[in-house]
Motif scaffolding. Structure first.
Motif, PDB file in Angstrom:
ATOM      1  N   CYS A  20     -23.289  83.060 -16.408  1.00 25.03           N
ATOM      2  CA  CYS A  20     -22.832  82.802 -15.037  1.00 25.03           C
ATOM      3  C   CYS A  20     -21.587  81.917 -15.048  1.00 25.03           C
ATOM      4  O   CYS A  20     -20.626  82.175 -14.310  1.00 25.03           O
ATOM      5  N   ASP A  21     -21.609  80.879 -15.866  1.00 25.74           N
ATOM      6  CA  ASP A  21     -20.440  80.008 -15.968  1.00 25.74           C
ATOM      7  C   ASP A  21     -19.216  80.779 -16.436  1.00 25.74           C
ATOM      8  O   ASP A  21     -18.112  80.613 -15.905  1.00 25.74           O
ATOM      9  N   ALA A  22     -19.408  81.624 -17.452  1.00 22.41           N
ATOM     10  CA  ALA A  22     -18.281  82.384 -18.001  1.00 22.41           C
ATOM     11  C   ALA A  22     -17.663  83.294 -16.939  1.00 22.41           C
ATOM     12  O   ALA A  22     -16.436  83.359 -16.792  1.00 22.41           O
ATOM     13  N   VAL A  23     -18.516  83.997 -16.187  1.00 17.52           N
ATOM     14  CA  VAL A  23     -18.023  84.907 -15.146  1.00 17.52           C
ATOM     15  C   VAL A  23     -17.309  84.134 -14.040  1.00 17.52           C
ATOM     16  O   VAL A  23     -16.225  84.524 -13.579  1.00 17.52           O
ATOM     17  N   LEU A  24     -17.903  83.015 -13.600  1.00 19.53           N
ATOM     18  CA  LEU A  24     -17.307  82.226 -12.522  1.00 19.53           C
ATOM     19  C   LEU A  24     -15.993  81.580 -12.949  1.00 19.53           C
ATOM     20  O   LEU A  24     -15.030  81.546 -12.181  1.00 19.53           O
ATOM     21  N   ILE A  25     -15.944  81.069 -14.165  1.00 20.90           N
ATOM     22  CA  ILE A  25     -14.714  80.455 -14.667  1.00 20.90           C
ATOM     23  C   ILE A  25     -13.601  81.496 -14.764  1.00 20.90           C
ATOM     24  O   ILE A  25     -12.472  81.264 -14.330  1.00 20.90           O
ATOM     25  N   ALA A  26     -13.938  82.656 -15.340  1.00 20.07           N
ATOM     26  CA  ALA A  26     -12.940  83.727 -15.469  1.00 20.07           C
ATOM     27  C   ALA A  26     -12.451  84.183 -14.104  1.00 20.07           C
ATOM     28  O   ALA A  26     -11.251  84.417 -13.901  1.00 20.07           O
ATOM     29  N   THR A  27     -13.380  84.297 -13.152  1.00 26.15           N
ATOM     30  CA  THR A  27     -13.009  84.707 -11.795  1.00 26.15           C
ATOM     31  C   THR A  27     -12.066  83.699 -11.152  1.00 26.15           C
ATOM     32  O   THR A  27     -11.083  84.064 -10.507  1.00 26.15           O
ATOM     33  N   GLY A  28     -12.385  82.419 -11.328  1.00 24.65           N
ATOM     34  CA  GLY A  28     -11.546  81.371 -10.749  1.00 24.65           C
ATOM     35  C   GLY A  28     -10.161  81.338 -11.348  1.00 24.65           C
ATOM     36  O   GLY A  28      -9.153  81.270 -10.632  1.00 24.65           O
ATOM     37  N   VAL A  29     -10.083  81.388 -12.684  1.00 20.34           N
ATOM     38  CA  VAL A  29      -8.786  81.341 -13.362  1.00 20.34           C
ATOM     39  C   VAL A  29      -7.946  82.565 -13.021  1.00 20.34           C
ATOM     40  O   VAL A  29      -6.717  82.495 -12.950  1.00 20.34           O
ATOM     41  N   ALA A  30      -8.618  83.689 -12.758  1.00 24.84           N
ATOM     42  CA  ALA A  30      -7.902  84.926 -12.412  1.00 24.84           C
ATOM     43  C   ALA A  30      -7.293  84.879 -11.017  1.00 24.84           C
ATOM     44  O   ALA A  30      -6.490  85.735 -10.654  1.00 24.84           O
ATOM     45  N   GLY A  31      -7.685  83.874 -10.208  1.00 19.06           N
ATOM     46  CA  GLY A  31      -7.057  83.737  -8.894  1.00 19.06           C
ATOM     47  C   GLY A  31      -8.001  83.563  -7.725  1.00 19.06           C
ATOM     48  O   GLY A  31      -7.572  83.254  -6.613  1.00 19.06           O
ATOM     49  N   MET A  32      -9.303  83.766  -7.940  1.00 16.42           N
ATOM     50  CA  MET A  32     -10.249  83.669  -6.845  1.00 16.42           C
ATOM     51  C   MET A  32     -10.361  82.244  -6.308  1.00 16.42           C
ATOM     52  O   MET A  32     -10.639  82.028  -5.129  1.00 16.42           O
ATOM     53  N   GLY A  33     -10.136  81.247  -7.173  1.00 18.63           N
ATOM     54  CA  GLY A  33     -10.224  79.855  -6.742  1.00 18.63           C
ATOM     55  C   GLY A  33      -9.284  79.543  -5.598  1.00 18.63           C
ATOM     56  O   GLY A  33      -9.660  78.908  -4.605  1.00 18.63           O
ATOM     57  N   SER A  34      -8.055  79.993  -5.716  1.00 12.02           N
ATOM     58  CA  SER A  34      -7.067  79.754  -4.665  1.00 12.02           C
ATOM     59  C   SER A  34      -7.437  80.480  -3.381  1.00 12.02           C
ATOM     60  O   SER A  34      -7.235  79.976  -2.278  1.00 12.02           O
TER      61      SER A  34
ATOM     62  N   VAL B 146     -21.607  74.634  -8.011  1.00  7.70           N
ATOM     63  CA  VAL B 146     -21.247  75.479  -9.149  1.00  7.70           C
ATOM     64  C   VAL B 146     -19.928  76.191  -8.880  1.00  7.70           C
ATOM     65  O   VAL B 146     -19.050  76.265  -9.743  1.00  7.70           O
ATOM     66  N   TYR B 147     -19.771  76.702  -7.650  1.00  5.06           N
ATOM     67  CA  TYR B 147     -18.541  77.405  -7.301  1.00  5.06           C
ATOM     68  C   TYR B 147     -17.361  76.438  -7.176  1.00  5.06           C
ATOM     69  O   TYR B 147     -16.241  76.751  -7.585  1.00  5.06           O
ATOM     70  N   LEU B 148     -17.632  75.268  -6.610  1.00  7.32           N
ATOM     71  CA  LEU B 148     -16.554  74.288  -6.463  1.00  7.32           C
ATOM     72  C   LEU B 148     -16.045  73.835  -7.819  1.00  7.32           C
ATOM     73  O   LEU B 148     -14.840  73.657  -8.015  1.00  7.32           O
ATOM     74  N   ASP B 149     -16.971  73.645  -8.774  1.00  5.62           N
ATOM     75  CA  ASP B 149     -16.571  73.185 -10.105  1.00  5.62           C
ATOM     76  C   ASP B 149     -15.897  74.277 -10.921  1.00  5.62           C
ATOM     77  O   ASP B 149     -14.848  74.052 -11.534  1.00  5.62           O
ATOM     78  N   THR B 150     -16.503  75.472 -10.942  1.00  5.18           N
ATOM     79  CA  THR B 150     -16.002  76.531 -11.819  1.00  5.18           C
ATOM     80  C   THR B 150     -14.889  77.354 -11.180  1.00  5.18           C
ATOM     81  O   THR B 150     -13.777  77.427 -11.707  1.00  5.18           O
ATOM     82  N   VAL B 151     -15.198  77.961 -10.028  1.00  7.48           N
ATOM     83  CA  VAL B 151     -14.224  78.862  -9.414  1.00  7.48           C
ATOM     84  C   VAL B 151     -13.042  78.103  -8.809  1.00  7.48           C
ATOM     85  O   VAL B 151     -11.877  78.425  -9.072  1.00  7.48           O
ATOM     86  N   VAL B 152     -13.342  77.082  -8.004  1.00  3.33           N
ATOM     87  CA  VAL B 152     -12.276  76.396  -7.282  1.00  3.33           C
ATOM     88  C   VAL B 152     -11.522  75.408  -8.161  1.00  3.33           C
ATOM     89  O   VAL B 152     -10.305  75.525  -8.341  1.00  3.33           O
ATOM     90  N   LEU B 153     -12.222  74.433  -8.725  1.00  2.00           N
ATOM     91  CA  LEU B 153     -11.532  73.385  -9.481  1.00  2.00           C
ATOM     92  C   LEU B 153     -10.975  73.891 -10.810  1.00  2.00           C
ATOM     93  O   LEU B 153      -9.763  73.817 -11.062  1.00  2.00           O
ATOM     94  N   LEU B 154     -11.855  74.421 -11.671  1.00  2.00           N
ATOM     95  CA  LEU B 154     -11.376  74.945 -12.948  1.00  2.00           C
ATOM     96  C   LEU B 154     -10.424  76.117 -12.736  1.00  2.00           C
ATOM     97  O   LEU B 154      -9.428  76.264 -13.459  1.00  2.00           O
ATOM     98  N   GLY B 155     -10.733  76.945 -11.730  1.00  2.00           N
ATOM     99  CA  GLY B 155      -9.868  78.088 -11.453  1.00  2.00           C
ATOM    100  C   GLY B 155      -8.482  77.670 -11.010  1.00  2.00           C
ATOM    101  O   GLY B 155      -7.475  78.239 -11.438  1.00  2.00           O
ATOM    102  N   SER B 156      -8.417  76.658 -10.141  1.00  2.00           N
ATOM    103  CA  SER B 156      -7.119  76.197  -9.643  1.00  2.00           C
ATOM    104  C   SER B 156      -6.278  75.573 -10.747  1.00  2.00           C
ATOM    105  O   SER B 156      -5.070  75.818 -10.844  1.00  2.00           O
ATOM    106  N   ILE B 157      -6.925  74.769 -11.597  1.00  2.00           N
ATOM    107  CA  ILE B 157      -6.189  74.106 -12.683  1.00  2.00           C
ATOM    108  C   ILE B 157      -5.818  75.108 -13.766  1.00  2.00           C
ATOM    109  O   ILE B 157      -4.678  75.144 -14.241  1.00  2.00           O
ATOM    110  N   GLY B 158      -6.787  75.938 -14.157  1.00  2.00           N
ATOM    111  CA  GLY B 158      -6.504  76.934 -15.192  1.00  2.00           C
ATOM    112  C   GLY B 158      -5.488  77.961 -14.749  1.00  2.00           C
ATOM    113  O   GLY B 158      -4.693  78.461 -15.554  1.00  2.00           O
ATOM    114  N   GLY B 159      -5.490  78.269 -13.456  1.00  2.00           N
ATOM    115  CA  GLY B 159      -4.544  79.249 -12.939  1.00  2.00           C
ATOM    116  C   GLY B 159      -3.099  78.794 -13.003  1.00  2.00           C
ATOM    117  O   GLY B 159      -2.173  79.610 -12.885  1.00  2.00           O
TER     118      GLY B 159
END
Length: 202
Positions: A47-61, A126-139
């Motif tokens: 779940c973490d892997a999918v959410l992190i990848a989704t966030g970094v791919a642009g879903m976080g923004s 979980v979404y705020l940490d992985t998709v939004v925060l990690l996604g925004s920074i990783g993106g």
């Protein structure tokens, strides 16, 4: 450059995932009970892997720009965490909680799977940490840096959940005493209600 992105993701991912929360508390408890540890740990990792990848791919923004999604996640998560906290406090007060160390009832595999999925996917943090925060920074990483950042964050998740789930058995002597289980359930209940309150008031 790519190595720096990897370790940036590893460090940030570790700092977020190690915070006490509903998911970590559940993994610890299943590890102590030695019930479905592999399934529990694997679900958390995937779940973490999918959410992190989704966030970094642009879903976080995208999520950050949708107040409706954030509001729905906030209240839905608060309600779920309150219910789970209530269940933990009932275990503290129930006579059955005293028997858990000596001979706990084995949770069916389906129930174990659904529980860890619910604790993972119904918790807005979980979404705020992985998709939004990690996604925004990783993106913000350039080129392949996004991939390496995501790999670093996923590595932190894999290492943490494996250590938490399989390392919990080292604490088994402590939890051979009924009082320790009451304390653990009390801590879990407090954490759940604290998170629920924080979500409701945010």
């Amino acid at each position: 450059m790519l190595t720096a992105s990897y370790f940036k993701g590893l460090g940030l991912g570790a700092s977020l995932i190690m915070a006490i929360g509903s998911q970590n508390a559940h993994v610890l408890k299943m590890g102590l009970l030695r019930q479905h540890v592999g399934v529990t740990v694997l679900v958390c990792m995937l779940c973490d892997a999918v959410l992190i990848a989704t966030g970094v791919a642009g879903m976080g923004s995208l999520i950050q720009r949708s107040p409706l999604l954030l509001e729905a996640a906030r209240w839905g998560g608060a309600a779920f965490l309150f219910w789970y906290g209530l269940r933990a406090w009932r275990a503290v007060l129930a006579d059955e909680s005293l028997q858990i160390a000596a001979g706990a009832t084995v949770m069916p595999l389906k129930a174990a799977l659904l529980t860890v999925l619910a604790l993972t996917l119904l918790n807005p943090h979980v979404y705020l940490d992985t998709v939004v925060l990690l996604g925004s920074i990783g993106g913000q990483e350039a080129g392949d840096g996004r991939l390496w950042f995501a790999l670093g964050a996923c590595t932190a998740s894999v290492l943490w959940f494996a250590a938490l789930g399989y390392g919990a058995r080292l604490l088994a002597p402590l939890f051979a005493r009924p009082l320790s289980w009451r304390v653990l359930d009390g801590v879990v209940g407090t954490v759940m209600w604290t998170l629920a309150g924080a979500l409701a008031l945010s």
